[in-house]
Design an enzyme around this catalytic site. Structure first.
Site, PDB file in Angstrom:
ATOM      1  N   HIS A  57      10.390  25.698  43.883  1.00 21.22           N
ATOM      2  CA  HIS A  57      11.290  26.228  42.896  1.00 21.22           C
ATOM      3  C   HIS A  57      12.441  25.470  42.811  1.00 21.22           C
ATOM      4  CE1 HIS A  57      12.566  29.939  40.680  1.00 21.22           C
ATOM      5  NE2 HIS A  57      13.214  29.879  40.181  1.00 21.22           N
ATOM      6  N   HIS A  59      14.976  23.387  39.607  1.00 26.58           N
ATOM      7  CA  HIS A  59      15.350  23.118  38.484  1.00 26.58           C
ATOM      8  C   HIS A  59      15.934  21.480  38.471  1.00 26.58           C
ATOM      9  CE1 HIS A  59      14.537  27.451  36.675  1.00 26.58           C
ATOM     10  NE2 HIS A  59      15.656  27.785  37.835  1.00 26.58           N
ATOM     11  N   ASP A 151      10.092  30.680  34.267  1.00 29.86           N
ATOM     12  CA  ASP A 151      11.136  30.990  34.795  1.00 29.86           C
ATOM     13  C   ASP A 151      12.829  30.614  34.230  1.00 29.86           C
ATOM     14  OD1 ASP A 151      12.541  31.605  37.447  1.00 29.86           O
ATOM     15  OD2 ASP A 151      13.378  29.731  37.425  1.00 29.86           O
ATOM     16  N   HIS A 178       9.051  34.923  37.205  1.00 26.61           N
ATOM     17  CA  HIS A 178      10.235  35.893  37.602  1.00 26.61           C
ATOM     18  C   HIS A 178      10.260  37.109  36.770  1.00 26.61           C
ATOM     19  CE1 HIS A 178      14.809  34.836  36.252  1.00 26.61           C
ATOM     20  NE2 HIS A 178      14.629  35.944  35.338  1.00 26.61           N
ATOM     21  N   ASP A 304      15.315  27.676  44.422  1.00 22.99           N
ATOM     22  CA  ASP A 304      15.982  28.066  42.714  1.00 22.99           C
ATOM     23  C   ASP A 304      17.539  27.096  42.964  1.00 22.99           C
ATOM     24  OD1 ASP A 304      15.885  29.394  40.479  1.00 22.99           O
ATOM     25  OD2 ASP A 304      16.376  31.099  40.432  1.00 22.99           O
ATOM     26  N   GLY A 323      23.272  30.587  38.214  1.00 19.02           N
ATOM     27  CA  GLY A 323      22.738  30.052  39.316  1.00 19.02           C
ATOM     28  C   GLY A 323      23.227  28.730  40.610  1.00 19.02           C
TER      29      GLY A 323
HETATM   30  O1  DOR Z   1      19.997  31.652  38.753  1.00 18.28           O
HETATM   31  C1  DOR Z   1      19.280  31.411  38.445  1.00 18.28           C
HETATM   32  N1  DOR Z   1      19.548  29.934  37.316  1.00 18.28           N
HETATM   33  N2  DOR Z   1      17.969  31.571  37.334  1.00 18.28           N
HETATM   34  C2  DOR Z   1      17.123  31.887  36.584  1.00 18.28           C
HETATM   35  O2  DOR Z   1      16.088  32.011  36.465  1.00 18.28           O
HETATM   36  C3  DOR Z   1      17.024  30.410  35.672  1.00 18.28           C
HETATM   37  C4  DOR Z   1      17.952  29.692  36.788  1.00 18.28           C
HETATM   38  C5  DOR Z   1      18.489  27.876  35.803  1.00 18.28           C
HETATM   39  O3  DOR Z   1      17.439  27.641  35.452  1.00 18.28           O
HETATM   40  O4  DOR Z   1      19.446  27.755  35.594  1.00 18.28           O
HETATM   41 ZN    ZN Z   2      13.787  33.074  37.814  1.00 24.59          ZN
HETATM   42 ZN    ZN Z   3      14.972  29.188  38.618  1.00 21.32          ZN
END
Ligand code: DOR
Ligand code: ZN
Ligand code: ZN
Length: 430
Positions: A57, A59, A151, A178, A304, A323
């Site tokens: 997970h 990004h 997600d 999610h 994450d 995030g």
């Molecule tokens: O805190 C998060 N950031 N949760 C998520 O589900 C998405 C992620 C993001 O893309 O920044």
């Molecule tokens: Zn998420």
């Molecule tokens: Zn995420």
């Protein structure tokens, strides 16, 4: 032929130090080994040797938000964190909901060459939650997508989720949810509890996660599908997972380092660096998540990793994006919360950081045992040395770490991807 000799390492932190010989990407000998000509030598000095970590997970923000992270910078952060494979979430711009985008991400990852970047495909077109994306086309594309997720958003419609699970069984892939019932989190800013009430934030109730996890476990069971639950954050979710696993449901789950360590106590600073989705919960949730991870009720750790631009974090709480960065701190947080507490030994760390995530993500060449004949995807760890977190020094473009200034245990001293040294002593080596 590329030859690397790791001298004096302790696989899984067990036994006396041994030498590990790597030739052309494969472990070819373990024992007391004379240094061959042309070998690149890593003096391990008794450090812990683990299989390279796998992050289910991440990004990476490319395409679309290359001002916060790119596939190359995120790959560098991953390699420095001991990772050899990452799964890049689909909530990019454009969304990774078709073969063109997922293949693009896959190729960019191969070009960067620091970790295997496996694109996650979106479950629904444009993450809109209305129509299923072409899962089969993505699964059969060059990227061979193995994990699908919306997600950032929940696949909230139970009929769509049911269909996605049914297709996933046929394709042999996994749906990663999610879990957030959107009707219960309208305007939510923080964990619904005393802290949010005191600070005047709209609450994100535990039940918004738990109700979706319970529903999806039942849907997965009826579809005979594999379900993966992203970033478990509540004690109640751990109970539901235990119940579902005891029934034989094919469900797996991840927990983030930040949900293992941090709690909503932090919110009193009003610093949006602590804003994350799902939100930081209470101490009793964190304690329960740790024991669930130790027991295998929660299968693995996933970061994450969510890079954000300064203007999206350094603003008032309600408008800040949720995030936090995770790739370069994950191991240290796991050592702090799980190893130093006696909940996991190094075999356990290998299980939750590498073996289980590789299995869940259908990777056959990562998370393998450290044995002769196995691919040399490895992380060498100095478990004792402490370091001070400085977001500005990370390989990521963004710097939104909640651990800024903290002293943390554990340094990744070398990472090998198929026998190539990708990171060494805190630096990228290519
Ligand atoms: O805190 C998060 N950031 N949760 C998520 O589900 C998405 C992620 C993001 O893309 O920044
Ligand atoms: Zn998420
Ligand atoms: Zn995420």
């Amino acid at each position: 032929m590329t030859i690397v000799l790791i001298k004096g390492a302790r696989p899984y932190g067990e036994g006396d130090p041994v030498d590990v010989l790597v030739e052309d990407g494969v472990i070819t000998d373990i024992g007391s080994i004379d240094t061959p000509d042309n070998a690149e030598v890593i003096e391990a000095g008794g450090q812990v040797l683990l299989p390279g970590f796998v992050d289910l997970h991440t990004h990476l923000r490319e395409p679309g938000r290359e001002d916060t992270e790119t596939i190359a910078t995120g790959s560098a952060a991953a390699a420095l964190g001991g990772y050899t494979a990452v799964f890049a979430m689909a909530n990019t711009d454009p969304v990774a909901d078709n073969a063109v985008i997922v293949d693009h991400v896959w190729r960019r990852g191969q070009e960067a060459g620091l970790v295997d970047v496996h694109p996650v495909g979106a479950v629904t077109v444009g993450l809109k939650g209305e129509k299923l994306a072409e899962l089969g086309t993505m699964a059969k594309s060059e990227a061979k997508v193995k994990v699908f997720s919306d997600d950032g958003l929940c696949v909230a419609d139970p009929l769509l989720m049911r269909r996605a699970l049914e297709y996933s069984t046929a394709l042999g892939v996994v749906i990663a949810q999610h879990a957030e019932e959107p009707r219960l989190t309208v305007g939510a800013q923080a964990h619904e509890g005393e802290q949010a009430a005191r600070l005047g934030y709209t609450g994100w109730p535990a039940s918004a996660e738990e109700s979706i996890v319970a529903r999806d476990c039942l849907l997965a069971e009826h579809a005979n599908a594999r379900l993966h639950v992203c970033h478990v954050s509540t004690s109640g979710t751990a109970d539901i997972l235990k119940w579902a696993k005891e029934r034989g449901t094919k469900v797996s789950a991840e927990v983030t380092p930040h949900h293992l360590l941090l709690t909503d106590e932090r919110l009193s600073t009003y610093d949006p660096v602590n804003k994350v989705n799902p939100p930081l919960r209470t101490e009793s949730d964190a304690v329960k998540l740790r024991s669930a991870l130790a027991e295998g009720v929660i299968d693995c750790v996933a970061t994450d990793h969510a890079p954000h631009a300064v203007q999206d974090k350094d603003c008032e709480w309600n408008s800040a994006r949720p995030g936090m960065l995770g790739l370069q701190t994950a191991l240290s947080i796991v050592i702090e919360t799980m190893v130093r507490t006696g909940l996991l030994d190094w075999r356990g760390v290998a299980r939750v950081m590498s073996e289980r995530p590789a299995e869940i993500g259908n990777l056959t060449d990562h998370g393998r045992p450290i044995e002769v004949g196995e691919p040399a995807n490895l992380a060498l760890v100095d478990p004792e040395t402490e370091w001070t977190v400085r977001g500005a020094e990370f390989a990521s473009i963004a710097a939104n770490t909640p651990y800024e200034g903290m002293r943390l245990p554990g340094v990744v001293t070398a990472t090998l991807l198929r026998g190539r040294i990708t990171a060494r002593e805190g630096k990228i080596t290519q």
